[in-house]
Design a protein around this motif. Structure first.
Motif, mmCIF file in Angstrom:
data_model
loop_
_atom_site.group_PDB
_atom_site.id
_atom_site.type_symbol
_atom_site.label_atom_id
_atom_site.label_comp_id
_atom_site.label_asym_id
_atom_site.label_seq_id
_atom_site.Cartn_x
_atom_site.Cartn_y
_atom_site.Cartn_z
ATOM 1 N N ASN A 227 0.828 -1.208 0.000
ATOM 2 C CA ASN A 227 0.000 0.000 0.000
ATOM 3 C C ASN A 227 0.866 1.264 0.000
ATOM 4 O OD1 ASN A 227 -2.302 -1.550 0.059
ATOM 5 N ND2 ASN A 227 -2.471 -1.512 2.310
ATOM 6 N N ALA A 228 1.973 1.203 0.773
ATOM 7 C CA ALA A 228 2.879 2.353 0.798
ATOM 8 C C ALA A 228 3.483 2.600 -0.580
ATOM 9 C CB ALA A 228 3.976 2.125 1.831
ATOM 10 N N THR B 145 2.172 1.767 -3.481
ATOM 11 C CA THR B 145 1.119 2.289 -4.361
ATOM 12 C C THR B 145 0.904 3.783 -4.127
ATOM 13 O OG1 THR B 145 0.046 0.119 -4.298
ATOM 14 C CG2 THR B 145 -1.261 1.949 -5.093
ATOM 15 N N SER B 146 0.853 4.165 -2.882
ATOM 16 C CA SER B 146 0.669 5.595 -2.562
ATOM 17 C C SER B 146 1.866 6.433 -3.039
ATOM 18 C CB SER B 146 0.478 5.762 -1.053
ATOM 19 O OG SER B 146 -0.645 5.039 -0.605
ATOM 20 N N PHE B 147 3.054 5.878 -2.901
ATOM 21 C CA PHE B 147 4.265 6.588 -3.313
ATOM 22 C C PHE B 147 4.243 6.895 -4.807
ATOM 23 C CE2 PHE B 147 8.728 6.128 -4.852
ATOM 24 C CZ PHE B 147 9.216 7.338 -4.370
ATOM 25 N N SER C 215 1.574 6.796 -6.816
ATOM 26 C CA SER C 215 0.399 7.587 -7.189
ATOM 27 C C SER C 215 0.613 9.066 -6.913
ATOM 28 C CB SER C 215 -0.827 7.078 -6.430
ATOM 29 O OG SER C 215 -1.119 5.756 -6.784
ATOM 30 N N ALA C 216 1.431 9.371 -5.904
ATOM 31 C CA ALA C 216 1.645 10.768 -5.516
ATOM 32 C C ALA C 216 2.820 11.420 -6.234
ATOM 33 C CB ALA C 216 1.861 10.846 -4.006
ATOM 34 N N SER C 217 3.582 10.641 -6.992
ATOM 35 C CA SER C 217 4.793 11.169 -7.632
ATOM 36 C C SER C 217 4.584 11.293 -9.140
ATOM 37 C CB SER C 217 5.988 10.253 -7.354
ATOM 38 O OG SER C 217 6.188 10.101 -5.958
ATOM 39 N N VAL D 160 -1.272 0.954 -10.324
ATOM 40 C CA VAL D 160 -0.925 2.315 -9.902
ATOM 41 C C VAL D 160 -1.424 3.301 -10.957
ATOM 42 C CG1 VAL D 160 0.949 3.913 -9.365
ATOM 43 C CG2 VAL D 160 1.086 1.510 -8.635
ATOM 44 N N PRO E 15 -0.643 10.602 -11.218
ATOM 45 C CA PRO E 15 -1.367 11.736 -10.638
ATOM 46 C C PRO E 15 -2.305 12.380 -11.668
ATOM 47 C CG PRO E 15 0.945 11.827 -10.035
ATOM 48 C CD PRO E 15 0.821 10.760 -11.079
#
Length: 758
Positions: free
Chosen positions: A244-245, A247-249, A251-253, A386, A389
């Motif tokens: 999950n970390a 995926t978030s990394f 998705s946010a970059s 993924v 953004p």
């Protein structure tokens, strides 16, 4: 020869049968049982029959030990057959040596005369001789790898105690049974039976305590299993947290470089040793393949290419496709260099990556063997799509790989759990995948559960291995059993000592018994001589008496017209009295034959209802002369197997008594069908309303030469033989006779006879 074969077969069946029963007393992880009656059975047979039953001892022990292996979940192969054969040789040697020592020292149970001999008997039968096979068997358990050497001592103790108790308690009983005779002393039987009874009580207590221990053991194993399941779930959740970390990394970059990828995932992976790698797989369209490969090479990855495995699992340049999911970033790169550029969409066992990109769901792969690892090492790949953004489409996949064995090492705590654990991926029930443990269930399952993560289902089983069973073993039941068995052995010693003190008294009793037997034999010979004399005299008297009867009737028939009435009456009196005397002599002769055992039945099919009708007509004039009515009621009209002459004699005796002692009353003859103890038969009843029989006289009614009550006055010419002869004849037909009476009201004689003789 055939007798020895039968003895050996019986020995094998007894040895095996008792072994089956006592296997239930074994407490895992021990192989041996704390009570082994088969050792006593083998010793008892060898003591009585010697070398002739050696084959039975060996074969019985072989079958019993193979059966124990099966019950322990151990498959029967050549190694197990060899193990059972060696242990069987030990059982035979143990029985043979103990038997030789007992016979040489005259220490059989019936030969013990003092306390020292009792102690020698107990030591040889139990602790001394049973060292042989207990040492042999427990050593073989270790040599053949059936039980770890760490458990050797426990198994030796249990084996030795089991054989000792079985031999001490069962061997004397077997010897008594095999050498039984009607003259065996009851006290000797008590010395054998009482320990067996107490042994059964001890075993019952042991089973009760053991059942409680087993329930407690299952509870503890379940706790171990639940603890493992919880830790396993926690470790997998940690992997999902990293996924999950990641995926978030992404998705946010807007853009993640190789260096940024390594910097982000380095601390996460190092904190979780079970994770093999974290991979980034961008979605590359077929038209962009060339530019994508060039861009990656410019980052310093020389020779980068999108590749796929061939049939030999060698990575080759991928064919042209519409889209690719190449592994572009890997952390740690060390050890995973060869997977760079691998197109996941070209792998048949990496899950449906296309479905992953369409649905956006997180999924776990089937257990797979990774390209960069050994084929026997299975791993799971957790994959998540993924999004870039501000994008609605998925442009890549992040994967976290972890190896099953590494994850298990973190989840397993305590000795014995790893070897007892069996994990199977049962998501596809038709094609389960073994993750850890043996492919076959060679041991019983003590606990099982199912664990799910994402779309995978894992079956968890804890097998009854030596390690985990030792971890949760309890000794309270063994303590109760050993104390109880020691008490049984002491009880047997006390009883044998008491019996030896009674032996002198018993010998004196035997001498007196022999003297009494001789006296009884002399009395029986005198009685037999009297009986033979009466029989001989009866024969001698019948001959002249038959002549008197014959000549009297001849005179009456031929000279009736020339004799006056007074002379004819006198001849009639002579004829009547002579016939009465002949009947008495015949009764006396029949009684003598019965006493000598020379009276034989001539069996035929008899119509009893017709015989009763004839007898009724015969006695009807005599009854009517006394004002007595006679009725006949027959409900049975079939045939019975009997001696017609003797049966008629029984009926005449009963009717004569009824007519003789009934004046102005009623006589009823009844015949009905009646079964006794499921044996078909008939019941004949003769009822009269005569003088009756006093209750005190009924038990003397069938005695020979004895008349009771008022019969002496009413029937002075009687001898007291009629009813005695009736009873003997009925019993000779395997029937019974009985009488009930109310004085002055009713007397009923009942005779039951079987329809078929024998």
């Amino acid at each position: 020869m055939s007798r020895n074969i039968s003895r050996n077969i019986l020995l094998v069946l007894l040895y095996w049968g008792f072994a089956l029963g006592t296997e239930l007393l074994a407490i895992p992880p021990d192989f041996a049982t704390p009570v082994w009656p088969s050792a006593g059975i083998a010793l008892g047979f060898v003591v009585v029959f010697g070398r002739a039953v050696y084959p039975g001892v060996w074969l019985g022990a072989l079958i019993a030990n193979l059966n124990v292996s099966l019950s322990q979940g151990i498959p029967i192969d050549l190694q197990q057959i060899a193990f059972a054969s060696v242990v069987s040789c030990g059982a035979l040697a143990q029985a043979a040596i103990a038997s030789h020592m007992l016979l040489r020292l005259n220490l059989l149970p019936s030969q013990l005369t003092n306390g020292v001999q009792v102690l020698q008997f107990l030591l040889i039968v139990g602790p001394a001789s049973c060292l042989i096979n207990s040492i042999n068997g427990s050593v073989m358990l270790g040599l053949f790898g059936i039980v770890p050497w760490a458990g050797w001592f426990n198994n030796w103790i249990v084996w030795w105690v089991g054989d000792s108790v079985g031999a001490l308690v069962i061997a004397p009983f077997v010897v008594r049974v095999l050498t039984w005779s009607p003259t065996s002393s009851s006290r000797i039987w008590q010395s054998v039976a009482l320990p067996i009874i107490f042994l059964m009580l001890v075993i019952a207590s042991f089973i009760f305590v053991r059942s409680a221990e087993q329930a407690n053991r299952r509870t503890q194993i379940a706790e171990i299993g639940h603890q493992f399941e919880a830790v396993l779930a926690l470790n997998i959740n940690e992997v999902r947290v990293i996924l999950n970390a990641a995926t978030s990394f992404f998705s946010a970059s807007d853009h993640v470089s190789s260096a940024g990828f390594n910097t982000f995932f380095s601390p996460l992976v190092e904190q979780h040793p079970a994770i093999l790698a974290v991979q980034w797989l961008p979605l590359v369209m077929g038209d962009d393949r060339t530019s994508f490969v060039s861009a990656v090479r410019e980052t310093g990855v020389a020779g980068f290419e999108i590749r796929e495995p061939d049939i030999d699992r060698r990575l080759v340049v991928s064919r042209d496709r519409a889209e690719y999911l190449p592994i572009t970033y890997v952390y740690p790169l060390e050890g995973n260099e060869q997977v760079l550029g691998l197109d996941v969409l070209a792998l048949p066992h990496r899950g449906d990556a296309s479905r992953l990109l369409r649905t956006g769901s997180v999924q776990a792969s089937v257990p797979v063997s990774l390209v960069q690892h050994k084929k026997s090492e299975l791993s799971y790949i957790l994959s998540a799509p993924v999004k870039a953004p501000d994008s609605q489409k998925y442009d890549g996949v992040i994967q976290v790989l972890f190896r099953v064995d590494d994850l298990l090492k973190r989840a397993i705590s305590g000795d014995g759990v790893a070897e007892s654990l069996r994990l199977v991926d049962v998501t596809d029930s038709d094609n389960p995948v073994l993750l850890h443990g043996n492919d076959k269930r060679e041991l019983p399952v003590e606990w099982s559960s199912r664990f799910s993560f994402l779309d995978r289902v894992i079956s968890i089983e804890l097998m009854a291995t030596y390690g985990i069973m030792t971890r949760v073993s309890f000794w309270q039941s063994y303590l109760i059993l050993i104390c109880g068995l020691l008490y049984v052995a002491m009880l047997e010693a006390v009883l044998l000592t008491m019996i030896t003190r009674q032996r002198t008294i018993e010998d004196q009793v035997k001498i007196k018994t022999c003297e009494l037997a001789l006296a009884k034999e002399a009395a029986e010979k005198a009685s037999m001589a009297k009986t033979e004399f009466l029989a001989s005299m009866s024969h001698e008297l019948r001959t002249p008496l038959n002549s008197v009867i014959g000549f009297t009737r001849r005179v009456m028939n031929r000279s009736a017209s020339r004799l006056d009435e007074r002379s004819l009456d006198a001849l009639a009196v002579v004829d009547r009295n002579a016939n009465h005397l002949l009947g008495l002599i015949n009764n006396l002769l029949d009684i003598s034959k019965l006493d000598l055992g020379k009276l034989e039945l001539s069996l035929t099919q008899v119509a009893l209802d017709e015989m009763l009708a004839e007898t009724k007509n015969q006695f009807l004039p005599m009854a009517e002369a006394k004002g007595t009515s006679v009725q006949l009621e027959c409900e049975f009209h079939g045939l019975i197997e009997a001696d017609a002459t003797r049966l008629r004699q029984v009926i005449i005796n009963l009717m004569a008594n009824a007519v003789k002692f009934t004046v102005g009353g009623e006589i009823k003859i009844c015949l009905v069908e009646k079964s006794v103890q499921k044996v078909p038969g008939v019941e004949l009843r003769v009822e009269d309303t005569g003088i009756g029989i006093a209750p005190d006289d009924i038990e003397k009614l069938f005695n020979k030469f004895q008349k009771v009550g008022r019969e002496e006055k009413l029937n002075p010419e009687g001898t007291g033989l009629g009813l005695a002869l009736t009873k003997e004849l009925v019993e000779l037909h395997k029937g019974t006779v009985s009488v009930t009476s109310e004085p002055g009201k009713l007397t009923v004689f009942s005779v039951w006879l079987p329809q078929r003789h024998g």
